[in-house]
Design a protein around this motif. Sequence first.
Motif, PDB file in Angstrom:
ATOM      1  N   THR A  54       0.960  -1.078   0.035  1.00 25.09           N
ATOM      2  CA  THR A  54       0.107   0.030   0.097  1.00 25.09           C
ATOM      3  C   THR A  54       0.796   1.245  -0.132  1.00 25.09           C
ATOM      4  O   THR A  54       0.599   2.216  -0.662  1.00 25.09           O
ATOM      5  CB  THR A  54      -0.908   0.123   1.038  1.00 25.09           C
ATOM      6  N   TRP A  55       1.934   1.247   0.788  1.00 23.15           N
ATOM      7  CA  TRP A  55       2.648   2.366   0.810  1.00 23.15           C
ATOM      8  C   TRP A  55       3.611   2.649  -0.349  1.00 23.15           C
ATOM      9  O   TRP A  55       3.738   3.713  -0.898  1.00 23.15           O
ATOM     10  CB  TRP A  55       4.076   2.505   1.842  1.00 23.15           C
ATOM     11  N   ALA A  56       3.754   1.348  -1.347  1.00 21.64           N
ATOM     12  CA  ALA A  56       4.643   1.555  -2.449  1.00 21.64           C
ATOM     13  C   ALA A  56       3.696   2.254  -3.606  1.00 21.64           C
ATOM     14  O   ALA A  56       4.327   2.808  -4.228  1.00 21.64           O
ATOM     15  CB  ALA A  56       5.402   0.086  -2.755  1.00 21.64           C
ATOM     16  N   GLY A  58       1.244   3.895  -2.920  1.00 21.54           N
ATOM     17  CA  GLY A  58       0.901   5.535  -2.452  1.00 21.54           C
ATOM     18  C   GLY A  58       2.086   6.471  -3.059  1.00 21.54           C
ATOM     19  O   GLY A  58       1.800   7.288  -3.813  1.00 21.54           O
ATOM     20  N   THR A  59       3.365   5.777  -2.831  1.00 21.46           N
ATOM     21  CA  THR A  59       4.451   6.452  -3.164  1.00 21.46           C
ATOM     22  C   THR A  59       4.660   6.798  -4.763  1.00 21.46           C
ATOM     23  O   THR A  59       4.934   7.779  -5.247  1.00 21.46           O
ATOM     24  CB  THR A  59       5.462   5.953  -2.610  1.00 21.46           C
ATOM     25  N   GLY A  60       4.351   5.583  -5.318  1.00 28.57           N
ATOM     26  CA  GLY A  60       4.337   5.680  -6.973  1.00 28.57           C
ATOM     27  C   GLY A  60       3.342   6.755  -7.538  1.00 28.57           C
ATOM     28  O   GLY A  60       3.728   7.436  -8.463  1.00 28.57           O
ATOM     29  N   MET A  62       2.143   9.372  -6.104  1.00 27.49           N
ATOM     30  CA  MET A  62       2.382  10.654  -5.699  1.00 27.49           C
ATOM     31  C   MET A  62       3.624  11.153  -6.585  1.00 27.49           C
ATOM     32  O   MET A  62       3.745  12.081  -7.128  1.00 27.49           O
ATOM     33  CB  MET A  62       2.978  10.755  -4.151  1.00 27.49           C
ATOM     34  N   LEU A  63       4.523  10.212  -6.730  1.00 27.99           N
ATOM     35  CA  LEU A  63       5.699  10.445  -7.728  1.00 27.99           C
ATOM     36  C   LEU A  63       5.318  10.638  -9.201  1.00 27.99           C
ATOM     37  O   LEU A  63       5.791  11.571 -10.006  1.00 27.99           O
ATOM     38  CB  LEU A  63       6.759   9.534  -7.594  1.00 27.99           C
TER      39      LEU A  63
END
Length: 80
Positions: A54-56, A58-60, A62-63
């Motif tokens: 989930t964090w990966a 979300g980070t992807g 956003m980037l």
Amino acid sequence: MAKKLARRLMWALVGSATSKAVRSMTRRAMHDRNGTPKLPRPVRRRNGMGTALTWAIGTGAMLALADVLSEQGKKAARAR
């Protein structure tokens, strides 16, 4: 030149004030009056693969959004 610098400073101030306000509101929403987290214990202790994915994701996302906005900014700057 001074106008451009003043505009950038204004946006920096607006951005930092907005960030601080959102962090404060989020902190207040996630804690009770005593300062203890409102989340139940099992939710606070999630350290599994699903959380990492989930964090990966979300980070992807956003980037990717940052890349698109950067490209649009460059295109707008060239159009001037």
